[in-house]
Design an enzyme around this catalytic site. Structure first.
Site, PDB file in Angstrom:
ATOM      1  N   ARG A 424       0.873  -1.200   0.271  1.00  0.00           N
ATOM      2  CA  ARG A 424      -0.136   0.170  -0.004  1.00  0.00           C
ATOM      3  C   ARG A 424       0.888   1.240  -0.040  1.00  0.00           C
ATOM      4  O   ARG A 424       1.946   1.297   0.728  1.00  0.00           O
ATOM      5  CB  ARG A 424      -1.061  -0.094   1.266  1.00  0.00           C
ATOM      6  N   HIS A 454       4.696 -10.473   2.190  1.00  0.00           N
ATOM      7  CA  HIS A 454       5.357  -9.669   3.286  1.00  0.00           C
ATOM      8  C   HIS A 454       6.580 -10.143   3.847  1.00  0.00           C
ATOM      9  O   HIS A 454       7.400  -9.325   4.633  1.00  0.00           O
ATOM     10  CB  HIS A 454       4.592  -9.293   4.375  1.00  0.00           C
TER      11      HIS A 454
END
Length: 710
Positions: A424, A454
């Site tokens: 993001r 991640h």
């Protein structure tokens, strides 16, 4: 089943129901607001240099922008869609939005008070004057008016709003002036909007010196919106300027991608980014003195709910205050420091030999990120390196990491990179790097359907005399040279065969159709981390029952997952001593009688962003230490590829247990303690023995990492 067995089962069910009581959980959003309050507190802390305090004020504001664009917008979606599912704390969506507004309002008042009453006067004492329209003398006003007419006036486009002019679109986070006008002889108010071009011009315009004395004494500034407001007559000749008010709209920026409907994920993300600036409004910031008629009109056009309005008695959009750190005033900033480089690396230039000899830990920013860059550069140009595999989440601009991967392709290496396009607010950067890597011939993968990747992993495959050797780097932090200077993160180099085999198999899962899950050492989410952490908590409970020495220490960024929290509550009830250091969101309530008596929760907010994740389990005197990318939140445990890895090297493990964890847990300067009601208290200061973990680690580099140097 006999009667006693049924009784035991019933008691267990009762205990489970009791630990699901909503009163035992802190709301996620309200906990985050407490964290951001700690950031604001740092702006008031005079132990920081003055410009660093302004930096914290800007971070506070920037954090809020993202909070509204992502978290509050998500609550608005739930409200619009009638979502009935409640979080563990039991607050409905509307209750959460109302509580957010209630808790934020005094913080915003405090933010403007700190700026108006503390920081502006202290800046003036240091020769940095922030003017408003009423404090500019005639001579400087004339200079500024000429500058405005030459440079700014041509860029501006006033937009009227009346029956023949529709209400103008207000883009996300754009700074604006609402201007009230009247025609000569008329009492009817007219409305116009001017978009402030703060992306084209500095938010704070420096006022040129008018005398030599000015040059030596002061730097003077005026806000861009004040300069425009002071010259509105040039934009509206022949009209009476009644008033003007700055305002800003925050919109939903949490882009949604229908991955199962997208033929090309990269194109889908590119198309979605453009929608970020036109999402549904979620917050309207206005000046405190805006006329009710104007705010009512804006509310009719933009706001669905009263809680969306925030009136501020100061500048709107303080995230722009980062620009003040560009001032050439080193006396008002943190003193620079040179991060350490382990002596093993300086003595032996062969990084592969160093890692083969023994695992190597780097604790950033106290230790340099440069060895990670050098590791990749060496791999890129080493003729014996066959392949490099890597995950990239946030790399930043001008990334030396990506450049090393591009160099590796030029040298003919097989390069495979998983670029997370859905990181993001970093999507555009990552799209650019993905395209550059593809053009260079790298194998670029854009993640797994429905999951974000991640994990922070790098694998180098090298042909040596003994055969193929795999070298691995794993970390809690991104491969970002810039954030490695301001985030605390721990990375580990190893050539351990079982760990490198685990990482190889995980890359096959990420890039292909492998369903491998039997890892020797890694805990991998989704699935593996939650199961593994709860199992380790339960193991400490069993140890506590049999030997009375159960102990757990968790240092991480966020603790939200209800199942993990219930496991920690159960462990506390059994008598396990639990120390949690959670930088941000913590939904667990410590210190509840009969529930969490044995749990303490602390947090540290200071010069560096605490980003390290360490999981310690006493394990009967044979401690287990895990590190990695994952926090204990549903998004990490269910919707992301995350990795926790064990620290197998006894020396590194001892250094973490005996130095890194204790210095953070015994900080007496920056530590706050979480209370059962969700508020925090500062630890009472100890003037005789102040311990500030981050400063201590900066000062003691040559001591705490001496095991690396031997």
């Amino acid at each position: 089943m006999n009667q006693s067995e049924g009784s035991i089962q019933l008691k267990e069910q009762d205990a489970s129901l009791m630990l699901s009581d909503p009163s035992l959980y802190i709301n996620r959003e309200l906990s985050w607001i407490r964290f951001n309050q700690h950031v604001l507190d740092e702006a008031k802390d005079s132990s920081h240099p003055l410009l660093e305090r302004i930096k914290f004020l800007a971070i506070f504001a920037n954090n809020l922008d993202e909070f509204f664009m992502v978290r509050v917008s998500g609550l608005h979606h739930q409200l619009a869609e009638g979502v009935l599912k409640l979080p563990p704390d039991g607050l409905t969506t509307l209750e959460q939005l109302e509580r957010i507004n209630h808790d934020l309002t005094p913080l915003l008042d405090e933010q403007t008070r700190v700026w108006n009453d503390i920081l502006i006067p202290e800046l003036a004492e240091q020769g940095i004057l922030i003017h408003n329209r009423g404090t500019i003398g005639d001579k400087k006003r004339k200079i500024l008016r000429n500058y405005f007419y030459r440079e700014i006036f041509p860029v501006l486009t006033p937009l009227a709003f009346d029956k023949s002019h529709p209400f103008p679109f207000i883009s996300n986070l754009a700074l604006n002036l609402a201007v009230i006008l009247r025609r000569p002889g008329s009492s009817d108010d007219l409305f116009a909007r001017i978009k402030i071009p703060n992306k084209l011009f500095p938010r704070l315009i420096e006022i040129p010196a008018t005398t030599d004395n000015d040059v030596h004494k002061t730097s003077e500034f005026i806000f861009l919106e004040d300069l425009i407001a002071d010259n509105l007559d040039l934009l509206f000749p022949g009209m009476e300027i009644v008033a003007s008010y700055p305002f800003r709209v925050t919109r939903d920026a949490d882009i949604e991608i229908e991955e199962d409907e997208a033929d090309d994920l990269l194109s889908a993300v590119e198309q979605s980014i453009s929608k970020r600036w036109i999402g549904t409004p979620v917050r309207i910031e206005t000046s405190m003195d805006m006329l009710p008629a104007i705010s009512d009109m804006m509310g009719t056009k933009l706001a669905k709910y009263p809680h969306m309005f925030y009136r501020v008695n100061g500048p709107v959009g303080m995230a722009d205050f980062f620009c003040l750190l560009n001032l050439d005033r080193p006396d008002l900033k943190d003193p620079p420091f040179a991060p350490a480089i382990p002596e093993r690396i300086e003595v032996d230039p062969d990084i592969f030999h160093v890692i083969r000899q023994r695992d190597l830990m780097l604790f950033h920013p106290y230790e340099s990120f440069q060895p990670v860059i050098n590791f990749l550069n060496t791999a890129a140009h080493d003729p014996d390196v066959l392949a490099i595999k890597m995950t990239l989440y946030r790399t930043g601009t001008n990334s030396p990491i990506v450049q090393a991967l591009l160099d590796a392709r030029e040298q003919g290496k097989a390069v495979s990179v998983l670029v997370e396009l859905k990181a993001r607010f970093d999507e555009e950067n990552n799209i650019g790097w993905a395209k550059a890597l593809e053009r260079a011939g790298a194998h670029v993968v854009f993640g797994i359907m429905g999951l974000k990747v991640h994990a922070k992993l790098c694998l180098v495959v090298r042909k040596e005399k003994s055969g193929i050797v795999r070298y691995v780097h794993m970390s809690s932090g991104n491969y970002n040279a810039a954030t490695a200077k301001i985030y605390t993160d721990i990375g580990l180099f190893t050539a351990n065969e079982e760990i490198s085999s685990d990482v190889s198999h995980l890359f096959n899962v990420l890039t292909g159709f492998s369903q491998y899950s039997s890892y020797h050492h890694l805990l991998v989410a989704p699935g593996g981390i939650k199961k593994g952490i709860i199992s380790l908590i339960e193991k400490e409970m069993d140890r506590q029952k049999s030997h009375g020495d159960g102990k757990i220490i968790l240092k991480l960024n966020a603790l939200q997952d209800a199942e993990v929290i219930r496991a920690l509550y159960r462990a506390s009830q059994e008598g396990v001593i639990i120390h949690l250091q959670v930088r941000g969101i913590c939904c667990l309530r410590p210190g509840l009688a009969g529930i969490s008596d044995n749990i303490t929760v602390t947090t540290i907010v200071g010069r560096f962003l605490e980003h390290t994740r360490i999981f310690y389990f006493h394990n009967g005197g044979d401690p287990l230490v895990l590190m990695g990318s994952s926090d204990l939140m549903p998004r990490n445990l269910k919707r992301r590829i995350e990795v926790l890895f064990p620290v197998l090297d006894p020396g590194i493990r001892d250094e973490i247990i005996k130095t890194i964890l204790p210095i953070h847990l015994h900080d007496t300067v920056k530590t706050r303690i979480l209370k059962p009601d969700g508020s925090y208290d500062r630890i009472p200061p100890d003037p005789e023995n102040p311990i500030q973990a981050q400063n201590w680690l900066l000062e003691k580099q040559g001591i705490w990492n001496r095991y690396i140097q031997n």
